[in-house]
Design a protein around this motif. Structure first.
Motif, PDB file in Angstrom:
ATOM      1  N   PHE A 154       0.836  -1.198   0.000  1.00  0.00           N
ATOM      2  CA  PHE A 154       0.000   0.000   0.000  1.00  0.00           C
ATOM      3  C   PHE A 154       0.877   1.256   0.000  1.00  0.00           C
ATOM      4  O   PHE A 154       1.798   1.375   0.811  1.00  0.00           O
ATOM      5  N   VAL A 155       0.586   2.156  -0.914  1.00  0.00           N
ATOM      6  CA  VAL A 155       1.365   3.388  -1.030  1.00  0.00           C
ATOM      7  C   VAL A 155       0.435   4.587  -0.952  1.00  0.00           C
ATOM      8  O   VAL A 155      -0.757   4.496  -1.263  1.00  0.00           O
ATOM      9  N   GLY A 156       0.985   5.715  -0.513  1.00  0.00           N
ATOM     10  CA  GLY A 156       0.231   6.956  -0.469  1.00  0.00           C
ATOM     11  C   GLY A 156      -0.540   7.190   0.810  1.00  0.00           C
ATOM     12  O   GLY A 156      -1.327   8.140   0.899  1.00  0.00           O
ATOM     13  N   PRO A 158       4.050 -11.182 -10.696  1.00  0.00           N
ATOM     14  CA  PRO A 158       4.651 -10.033  -9.984  1.00  0.00           C
ATOM     15  C   PRO A 158       5.085 -10.440  -8.582  1.00  0.00           C
ATOM     16  O   PRO A 158       4.514 -11.352  -7.975  1.00  0.00           O
ATOM     17  N   GLU A 159       6.104  -9.773  -8.051  1.00  0.00           N
ATOM     18  CA  GLU A 159       6.529 -10.034  -6.675  1.00  0.00           C
ATOM     19  C   GLU A 159       5.514  -9.474  -5.691  1.00  0.00           C
ATOM     20  O   GLU A 159       5.352  -9.992  -4.589  1.00  0.00           O
ATOM     21  N   TYR A 160       4.839  -8.399  -6.087  1.00  0.00           N
ATOM     22  CA  TYR A 160       3.785  -7.794  -5.271  1.00  0.00           C
ATOM     23  C   TYR A 160       2.914  -6.944  -6.186  1.00  0.00           C
ATOM     24  O   TYR A 160       3.269  -6.665  -7.341  1.00  0.00           O
ATOM     25  N   ILE A 161       1.765  -6.544  -5.670  1.00  0.00           N
ATOM     26  CA  ILE A 161       0.868  -5.649  -6.400  1.00  0.00           C
ATOM     27  C   ILE A 161       0.697  -4.385  -5.568  1.00  0.00           C
ATOM     28  O   ILE A 161       0.418  -4.450  -4.365  1.00  0.00           O
ATOM     29  N   GLU A 162       0.886  -3.257  -6.197  1.00  0.00           N
ATOM     30  CA  GLU A 162       0.816  -1.972  -5.507  1.00  0.00           C
ATOM     31  C   GLU A 162      -0.612  -1.441  -5.497  1.00  0.00           C
ATOM     32  O   GLU A 162      -1.302  -1.458  -6.515  1.00  0.00           O
ATOM     33  N   VAL A 163      -1.045  -0.975  -4.322  1.00  0.00           N
ATOM     34  CA  VAL A 163      -2.369  -0.373  -4.176  1.00  0.00           C
ATOM     35  C   VAL A 163      -2.181   1.069  -3.726  1.00  0.00           C
ATOM     36  O   VAL A 163      -1.703   1.335  -2.627  1.00  0.00           O
ATOM     37  N   ASP A 164      -2.564   2.003  -4.594  1.00  0.00           N
ATOM     38  CA  ASP A 164      -2.361   3.426  -4.318  1.00  0.00           C
ATOM     39  C   ASP A 164      -3.598   4.001  -3.640  1.00  0.00           C
ATOM     40  O   ASP A 164      -4.693   3.966  -4.191  1.00  0.00           O
TER      41      ASP A 164
END
Length: 210
Positions: A111-113, A143-149
């Protein structure tokens, strides 16, 4: 750049609980390799080597190279059995992968942001309702991970599973089912809700005592 994981293992012929106990006493972990239309193969892994790899988050969602008696095989880690009371791995399952066949496995969510989300700035609290998600893809697209903005998430807002931005070639099996239901992945809620609930509980307890 993706990390590379190479694990040296040995094939074994002894099976059963007694054989597994003997392996563990010598610092080895019993395991199995299966899939890709081949016969299952029983293996043993040096416990300290396995633990070293398990310290890396990417190890759980990465195409691994398993050297079985020196012969490399492409696999993913499918399951781990850990000792309930001690930091010891009891058994490991690996699934062979084929470059031309899709696989299903869990991938962590990053999780970003959060620090700039309007809902957080307004005093809200972030709740991570999912920390990983099952994906379906070809091994080369894993993918190594999935980003959730969540940088634009307002107070009371949420990101749904269907709203996650997926890398090319990656699908979410949960959304492809006939009875699929969209679920929340992360939300921002008011921090005072929990406090109010606690106050109500205290008031209720006080009334009961009276």
């Amino acid at each position: 750049m993706k990390e590379m994981f190479v694990i040296n293992v040995q094939s074994r012929t002894d099976t059963g609980k007694g054989a597994s106990r003997r392996l563990r006493r010598t610092g080895l972990v019993p395991g199995i390799v299966y899939g890709a239309h081949q016969e299952p193969a029983m293996i043993s892994i040096v416990h300290s080597d396995l633990l070293r790899h398990l310290d890396h988050e990417a190890f759980y969602s990465h195409i691994l190279t398993l050297n079985v008696d020196g012969k490399p095989e492409q696999v993913i880690l499918k399951d781990l059995q850990r000792h309930p009371a001690r930091p010891f791995v009891m058994h490991a399952d690996f699934l062979r992968v084929s470059a031309k066949e899709k696989l299903k496995t869990n991938v962590p969510l990053h999780f970003v942001g959060e620090d700039v989300a309007p809902g957080v700035k307004a005093g809200g609290v972030v709740s991570h309702l999912l920390t990983e998600v099952e994906v379906s893809c070809l091994p080369g697209d894993l993918p190594e991970y999935i980003e959730v903005d969540i940088s634009a998430l307002e107070l009371g807002g949420a990101v749904m599973l269907s709203e996650i931005s997926l890398p090319s070639g990656v699908e979410l099996p949960a959304l492809g089912q006939d009875d699929a239901q969209d679920v929340q992945v992360v939300s921002i809620h008011a921090a005072h809700v929990a406090v109010e609930d606690e106050e109500e509980d205290e008031e209720g307890a006080g009334a009961a005592e009276e």
